[in-house]
Design a protein around this motif. Structure first.
Motif, PDB file in Angstrom:
ATOM      1  N   GLU A  38      -2.221  -7.298  -7.782  1.00  0.00           N
ATOM      2  CA  GLU A  38      -2.169  -7.054  -6.194  1.00  0.00           C
ATOM      3  C   GLU A  38      -0.975  -7.220  -5.292  1.00  0.00           C
ATOM      4  O   GLU A  38      -1.024  -6.450  -4.342  1.00  0.00           O
ATOM      5  CB  GLU A  38      -3.557  -7.637  -5.697  1.00  0.00           C
ATOM      6  N   ASN A  39      -0.155  -8.120  -5.506  1.00  0.00           N
ATOM      7  CA  ASN A  39       0.744  -8.595  -4.703  1.00  0.00           C
ATOM      8  C   ASN A  39       1.861  -7.459  -4.871  1.00  0.00           C
ATOM      9  O   ASN A  39       2.819  -7.535  -4.008  1.00  0.00           O
ATOM     10  CB  ASN A  39       1.210  -9.835  -5.030  1.00  0.00           C
ATOM     11  N   GLU A  40       1.778  -6.537  -5.840  1.00  0.00           N
ATOM     12  CA  GLU A  40       2.637  -5.450  -6.227  1.00  0.00           C
ATOM     13  C   GLU A  40       2.385  -4.212  -5.652  1.00  0.00           C
ATOM     14  O   GLU A  40       3.030  -3.547  -5.018  1.00  0.00           O
ATOM     15  CB  GLU A  40       2.952  -5.347  -7.783  1.00  0.00           C
ATOM     16  N   CYS A  41       1.043  -3.961  -5.689  1.00  0.00           N
ATOM     17  CA  CYS A  41       0.289  -2.708  -5.126  1.00  0.00           C
ATOM     18  C   CYS A  41      -1.331  -3.001  -4.898  1.00  0.00           C
ATOM     19  O   CYS A  41      -1.649  -3.129  -6.070  1.00  0.00           O
ATOM     20  CB  CYS A  41       0.881  -1.575  -6.054  1.00  0.00           C
ATOM     21  N   LYS A  42      -1.811  -2.071  -3.951  1.00  0.00           N
ATOM     22  CA  LYS A  42      -2.893  -2.315  -3.809  1.00  0.00           C
ATOM     23  C   LYS A  42      -3.845  -1.015  -3.957  1.00  0.00           C
ATOM     24  O   LYS A  42      -5.204  -1.192  -3.775  1.00  0.00           O
ATOM     25  CB  LYS A  42      -3.325  -3.127  -2.409  1.00  0.00           C
ATOM     26  N   ASN A  43      -3.267  -0.061  -4.149  1.00  0.00           N
ATOM     27  CA  ASN A  43      -3.925   1.372  -4.235  1.00  0.00           C
ATOM     28  C   ASN A  43      -3.582   2.307  -5.327  1.00  0.00           C
ATOM     29  O   ASN A  43      -3.754   3.303  -5.062  1.00  0.00           O
ATOM     30  CB  ASN A  43      -4.111   1.943  -2.862  1.00  0.00           C
ATOM     31  N   VAL A  83       0.827  -1.249   0.238  1.00  0.00           N
ATOM     32  CA  VAL A  83      -0.086   0.096  -0.094  1.00  0.00           C
ATOM     33  C   VAL A  83       0.926   1.260   0.155  1.00  0.00           C
ATOM     34  O   VAL A  83       1.781   1.220   0.888  1.00  0.00           O
ATOM     35  CB  VAL A  83      -1.024  -0.016   1.299  1.00  0.00           C
ATOM     36  N   VAL A  84       0.496   1.903  -0.995  1.00  0.00           N
ATOM     37  CA  VAL A  84       1.388   3.419  -1.027  1.00  0.00           C
ATOM     38  C   VAL A  84       0.747   4.330  -0.003  1.00  0.00           C
ATOM     39  O   VAL A  84      -0.443   4.601  -0.204  1.00  0.00           O
ATOM     40  CB  VAL A  84       1.318   3.988  -2.348  1.00  0.00           C
ATOM     41  N   HIS A  85       1.472   5.040   0.940  1.00  0.00           N
ATOM     42  CA  HIS A  85       0.634   5.790   1.979  1.00  0.00           C
ATOM     43  C   HIS A  85       0.978   7.176   1.475  1.00  0.00           C
ATOM     44  O   HIS A  85       0.052   7.967   1.749  1.00  0.00           O
ATOM     45  CB  HIS A  85       1.520   5.516   3.346  1.00  0.00           C
ATOM     46  N   SER A  86       2.086   7.433   0.737  1.00  0.00           N
ATOM     47  CA  SER A  86       2.337   8.982   0.584  1.00  0.00           C
ATOM     48  C   SER A  86       3.500   9.081  -0.890  1.00  0.00           C
ATOM     49  O   SER A  86       4.187   8.131  -0.950  1.00  0.00           O
ATOM     50  CB  SER A  86       2.972   9.872   1.458  1.00  0.00           C
ATOM     51  N   PHE A  87       3.616  10.272  -1.168  1.00  0.00           N
ATOM     52  CA  PHE A  87       4.827  10.392  -2.069  1.00  0.00           C
ATOM     53  C   PHE A  87       5.353  11.751  -1.986  1.00  0.00           C
ATOM     54  O   PHE A  87       4.554  12.711  -1.416  1.00  0.00           O
ATOM     55  CB  PHE A  87       4.680  10.036  -3.604  1.00  0.00           C
TER      56      PHE A  87
END
Length: 555
Positions: A485-490, A176-180
């Protein structure tokens, strides 16, 4: 207690004004901006995605590397690649309807009367009175529509904000990416992220797998993907024998500029080459709105010798892609064996640093400006061509802050995601039924040349130009904008979609990018509402909203 001991008990950011002999220390903590959905990019897809998020009641921020919004749609590509316009729905269609309203106003016709314009579009009338759409338009008119969208929907836009592409530029855990963070140091936090750039920088930084270049035909069982020597489906090839050598016919004299010394590769094989870029110039032939083509810095007429030799064979198609847009202007595109496409000079662009990309863009600009100056002034250009060329120049009232030169290089292809579903040749030729459609395309498999090389017989030729028309419009799968999905969920990716090189040749049209931008935003909001990843979002819920919002999903 000593002063040095005291320091151990105070954070560096404290104001140590009460300690004599110490300087006041201040730091600026990172500015943090938050929204439900963060859209990265300034393209047409980015604006449309943000509008959709706002319409669905969620907060959104657009983080745009660009100062001007709209990408190619406001950057010179006014002669829209529509294909079958009936499959263009939702906010994408509304964009063209707003342009229709603009051109209903008398004061929108400054340099010619409306009735003098005609009604020529690309496979469709430019002005469609029945559906109240305008498919052909000036750059400034398109930019105004995007700015109107932003103003009406109160969308926060932060411009000239570039993603920090270093390893610490993104905060991500458990997929999950939270911020950049941007280069300026601002942090953007969100629940969902949409990468709407032509380059796919956020996608790449998030650790999502992607591909650059042409796959071998064997990878996806395709016919038109890899190296395609001796395939000529448009007019962008050397129709007569032309020598590539400085002294015609003498290999020992060396190659002329703009010819690769490397062999083209084996037919059907994959490589790291990508189709050529160019600027879509907005030209004018109105004396009151025409700026003569400038002589660029470092101009060397000899780099255009190959074009002079093409003219010597009798070729006369110089003006075939001076496509008319309103007010005696053009959307001028590449045409012929030697034109505005700068072959072979963009291979490293997708992965390049910002500094290197800036250099590549400048090189393209100097090449293309030099080409136009050559056509207007060089004695090797036939008199009839040069006389007509002198009637044209840059449109004085477009791109006024940039010397009337387009701001956006045509990034026809860069990274392409390897996502949940890969769109391939069979899909875009409408020979399959893709799962979970979220929009439609209909344009031909359109790839520009990727290289210019010397054939075994000693003459020059181009390679990579493909134009295969589907029999009917096709659907685009939801999985093509989703990472695994196993690489990135959002993170959703509506521009650098998951597709093969040749399938992307059709998908890569501006109306389609807007369609996919809206669908990506819809999925992002629904995923938040349903507390699931976009990959786990029930398609029925997504489909229902897309249809309600007048997206066209199937025939």
């Amino acid at each position: 207690m000593s002063k040095s001991t005291l320091l151990l008990f105070f954070p560096i950011c404290c104001l140590l004004t009460f300690l004599p002999g110490y300087t006041v220390i201040k730091t600026n903590p990172a500015l943090i901006r938050k929204a439900d959905v963060i859209v990265y990019g300034g393209t047409s897809a980015a604006v449309i995605a943000a509008v959709q998020v706002q319409k669905m009641g969620k907060s959104v921020i657009v983080v745009s590397p660009d100062t001007h919004l709209g990408g190619l749609s406001s950057g010179g590509l006014g002669f829209t690649d529509t294909g079958n316009k009936e499959v263009i729905g939702g906010l994408s269609r509304e964009f063209y309807q707003r342009l229709y309203q603009h051109y209903q106003k008398t004061d929108s016709w400054k340099w010619q009367k409306k009735e003098e314009y005609g009604n020529k579009g690309q496979g469709t009338p430019a002005i469609d009175g029945n559906s109240r759409t305008m498919w052909i338009f000036e750059p400034h008119a398109a930019e105004q529509v995007f700015e109107d969208f932003v103003k009406e929907y109160h969308i926060p836009i932060y411009r000239d904000e570039w993603l920090d592409r270093s390893k610490t530029g993104i905060t991500k855990s458990a997929g999950v990416v939270h911020s950049f963070r941007t280069v300026k140091g601002t942090v953007y936090e969100g629940k969902m992220f949409i990468d709407a750039t032509y380059e796919g920088d956020l996608m790449a930084a998030a650790g999502i797998k992607y591909h650059v270049g042409r796959e071998a035909n064997s990878v996806y069982g395709e016919k038109w993907n890899g190296v395609e020597t001796e395939v000529f489906q448009h007019g962008h090839y050397f129709k007569a024998n032309v020598s590539p050598y400085v002294v015609a016919g003498d290999p020992k004299s060396g190659l002329l500029p703009e010819v690769s010394p490397n062999p083209p590769g084996e037919k059907g094989d994959g490589d790291n080459k990508i189709q050529a870029y160019c600027f879509r110039m907005c030209l004018s032939n109105h004396p009151g709105n025409r700026v003569p083509f400038p002589k660029p810095a470092g101009y060397n007429p000899n780099r255009y010798e190959l074009l002079a030799r093409v003219f010597a064979t009798g070729w006369r198609e110089t003006f075939d892609k001076f496509d008319p847009i309103p007010n005696r202007k053009t959307d001028t595109n590449n045409h012929g064996p030697f034109s505005t496409d700068y072959l072979g000079k963009n291979y490293d662009y997708p992965e390049a640093t910002y500094q290197r990309r800036k250099q590549i863009i400048k090189d393209h600009e100097l090449y293309q400006k030099g080409l136009m100056y050559f056509l207007s002034n060089d004695p090797r250009v036939p008199d009839d061509v040069q006389a007509k060329m002198k009637q044209w120049g840059l449109a004085k009232d477009e791109f006024t802050e940039n010397g009337n030169w387009p701001r956006q290089l045509y990034i026809r292809e860069a990274r392409r995601m390897l996502g949940e579903f890969v769109m391939t040749e069979e899909d875009v030729l409408a020979k399959t039924s893709v799962p979970d459609p979220i929009g439609m395309g209909s344009y031909s498999l359109d790839a520009h040349n990727a290289q210019r090389y010397v054939k075994k017989d000693g003459y020059v030729q181009n390679e990579g130009d493909i134009g295969v028309h589907p029999d009917k419009p096709y659907s685009i799968a939801y999985g093509s904008i989703l990472p695994k999905e196993n690489e990135c969920k959002n993170v959703l990716v509506p521009v650098c979609v998951s597709s093969s090189h040749i399938a992307f040749g059709s998908i890569r049209m501006e109306p389609v990018f807007m369609i996919l931008g809206q669908s990506a935003a819809t999925a992002a909001v629904l995923a938040i509402d349903n507390k699931v990843s976009p990959q786990k979002l029930p398609y029925e819920k997504l489909q229902a909203v897309l249809l309600k919002d007048k997206q066209r999903l199937t025939l």
